[in-house]
Enzyme design. Structure first.
Site, PDB file in Angstrom:
ATOM      1  N   HIS A 397     -12.712  -3.909   1.953  1.00 55.59           N
ATOM      2  CA  HIS A 397     -13.100  -2.939   0.912  1.00 55.59           C
ATOM      3  C   HIS A 397     -14.321  -2.149   1.365  1.00 55.59           C
ATOM      4  O   HIS A 397     -15.198  -2.682   2.059  1.00 55.59           O
ATOM      5  CB  HIS A 397     -13.393  -3.657  -0.408  1.00 55.59           C
ATOM      6  CG  HIS A 397     -12.303  -4.593  -0.845  1.00 55.59           C
ATOM      7  ND1 HIS A 397     -11.117  -4.150  -1.385  1.00 55.59           N
ATOM      8  CD2 HIS A 397     -12.219  -5.949  -0.790  1.00 55.59           C
ATOM      9  CE1 HIS A 397     -10.345  -5.201  -1.657  1.00 55.59           C
ATOM     10  NE2 HIS A 397     -10.991  -6.293  -1.304  1.00 55.59           N
ATOM     11  N   HIS A 401     -21.403   5.486  -0.858  1.00 60.44           N
ATOM     12  CA  HIS A 401     -22.180   6.205  -1.863  1.00 60.44           C
ATOM     13  C   HIS A 401     -21.493   7.497  -2.286  1.00 60.44           C
ATOM     14  O   HIS A 401     -21.177   8.360  -1.462  1.00 60.44           O
ATOM     15  CB  HIS A 401     -23.571   6.512  -1.324  1.00 60.44           C
ATOM     16  CG  HIS A 401     -24.349   7.480  -2.168  1.00 60.44           C
ATOM     17  ND1 HIS A 401     -24.538   7.286  -3.527  1.00 60.44           N
ATOM     18  CD2 HIS A 401     -24.963   8.648  -1.850  1.00 60.44           C
ATOM     19  CE1 HIS A 401     -25.248   8.294  -4.003  1.00 60.44           C
ATOM     20  NE2 HIS A 401     -25.509   9.130  -3.016  1.00 60.44           N
TER      21      HIS A 401
END
Length: 501
Positions: A397, A401
């Site tokens: 995963h 940002h």
């Protein structure tokens, strides 16, 4: 249950065979150590069998005892040394850091700011020119933000410029909201928290935000509190890194990390377009993360922090000034975003993954990268293309940002990620906007809400910030995450995602 997309459709047989060979090579190199660990004991067993076939069991025992008596001092010295090393390592090895739980602040519906509401609020200021109103609308339409992001109450209020007491209230609502939730979810009492780290880049009042938390929750007088300001959107991972080092020096301790950004005082009321960008993409948000170094907390914790890598390229002028809090020609304060921002972010990312790669990539990827480098730099073979390591073999995963659509597009291309891997970041940008340092936790919450986290999964968090900085944190899931058993900011609407925008 959300499942990973199958991207292997319509691939030619030759390409399929190449992929199978690649996977076999990856498996062979990655598991070479385990194969050796299996072969060596097998050889030892065969040797022992050969030894016992030559002598009787009693003769073997007597022979062994005779050897020990002849070499007793060296054996005792080696044994004592090994015991000392084991004791020394157990006492001085870094303490493991666990993420017990985290919470993301979800503002009340009244604070939702659609494009229409934002434009109406901008017109009410009677400051922006018509050309710059049109510019802001175009930015919003192309930004990747949806119609349900949140603004601070002080910006949506009646004053053109929010007052300090209003902004402080915005901060209290966001910070206390996520802290209350994480303490409730974890069952940890506030008085048990020994470390507090808060980061807010542009809103840094006195007393500090960390002092505000200490007062509200009546924390013990010996609490170690830190307040990080001016460090941009990557400050959340800087806070995690700081808390990690503090926890490794403080036995049996909890650390509370709070990441937020309150833009109200720096909502730009001028007509410099480089400074209007921040008005368009930044939104209200906050996250609280509870960390522990107590071995007894491992069983109930969600993740273990594996490593952090921090990169700072601020020694270069262009990098240092690409995100700048300044006054425009009329003396109005705001955050300016330079046209060099994307280039500087790319350079910082390359430097960061160059450090992180050898620490996380499987040996097969490191070997391929090394061989390619030798072919290009040493043997001067121009036909050989630079090898881009496949980070999908190191992580399940990715939480990148949500700084903007262009940033996410560039990282997706450079790291060769799929839409599935980028989905948490894109949906966080769409639903909550750029919430600065807290965006990574909305992304992880999204991944949990989609029931994608299983025990052993590895998560890579990447954040960028002014300075210019690129920081990474690597986590490993300690258990399967069932979002139905806890509060999550996505749960009441997760069925609506992903959306196409």
């Amino acid at each position: 249950m959300d499942t990973k997309k199958n991207n292997n459709n319509n691939i030619l047989p030759s390409r399929s065979r190449l992929n199978h060979l690649n996977h076999f090579f990856h498996f062979l190199i990655t598991h070479a150590l385990y194969l050796l660990l299996f072969i060596i004991p097998l050889l030892g067993a065969l040797s022992a069998h050969y030894f016992f076939t030559l002598t009787t069991f009693q003769d073997a025992i007597l022979h062994t005892w005779h050897l020990l008596k002849l070499n007793l001092p060296p054996v005792l010295a080696c044994t004592s040394f090994l015991l000392f090393l084991g004791y020394f390592y157990s006492k001085n090895r870094p303490r493991n850091v666990y993420l017990v739980d985290f919470a993301c602040y979800k503002p009340k519906p009244e604070l939702m700011g659609s494009t229409e509401r934002y434009m109406e609020r901008s017109r009410q200021t009677n400051i922006f020119t018509e050309e710059n109103l049109s510019f802001q609308k175009k930015v919003l339409e192309r930004s990747g933000l949806g119609e349900k992001t949140y603004f601070p109450e002080s910006i949506l209020g009646g004053h053109a410029k929010p007052r300090l007491d209003e902004v402080r209230k915005d901060a209290e609502v966001a910070i206390f909201g996520c802290i209350d939730e994480v303490l409730d979810k974890s069952g940890v009492k506030a008085e048990d928290v020994g470390i507090v780290v808060v980061n807010s880049s542009v809103f840094d009042p006195a007393p500090s935000l960390s002092a505000m938390i200490v007062r509200r929750y009546k924390l013990v007088s010996t609490v170690k509190s830190f307040n990080l300001g001016g460090m941009g959107c990557s400050a959340g991972l800087i806070s995690i890194d700081l808390a990690k080092h503090l926890l490794q020096a403080s036995p049996n301790c909890y650390a509370l990390v709070v990441s937020t950004e309150i833009q109200s005082l720096n909502w730009y009321l001028g007509n410099d377009r480089s400074m209007l960008m921040s008005n368009c993409i930044f939104r209200l948000g906050g996250a609280a993360v509870l960390l522990s170094n107590r071995p007894s907390d491992r069983r109930r914790s969600k993740y273990q922090l594996m490593r952090t890598v921090r990169t700072h390229t601020g020694a270069h002028d262009n990098s240092h000034s690409c995100v700048w809090l300044k006054e425009d020609d009329g003396g109005t304060l705001g955050v300016a975003l330079s046209k060099d921002l994307m280039a500087m972010a790319g350079d910082a990312l390359k430097t960061n993954i160059t450090t992180l790669g050898p620490l996380v990539l499987p040996m097969s990827e490191q070997l391929l990268f090394f061989l390619t480098l030798v072919a290009r730099k040493v043997l001067k073979i121009k036909k050989v293309k630079p090898y881009i390591p496949d980070f999908k073999k190191a992580f399940e995963h990715f939480c990148i940002h949500a700084g903007g659509k262009a940033v996410l597009d560039a990282i997706e291309k450079n790291l060769e990620l799929t839409e599935w891997h980028m989905e948490p970041s894109r949906m966080t940008l769409y639903r909550f906007g750029n919430t600065s340092s807290s965006s990574l936790w909305y992304e992880l919450a999204y991944t949990e809400a989609k029931e994608r986290i299983t025990k052993g999964d590895r998560i890579w968090q990447i954040a960028f910030g002014s300075g210019f900085k690129c920081n990474s944190a690597v986590w490993r899931a300690l258990k399967n995450i069932n979002p139905a058993m806890e509060k999550n900011p996505w749960m009441d609407e997760i069925h609506e995602f992903p959306v196409t925008n």
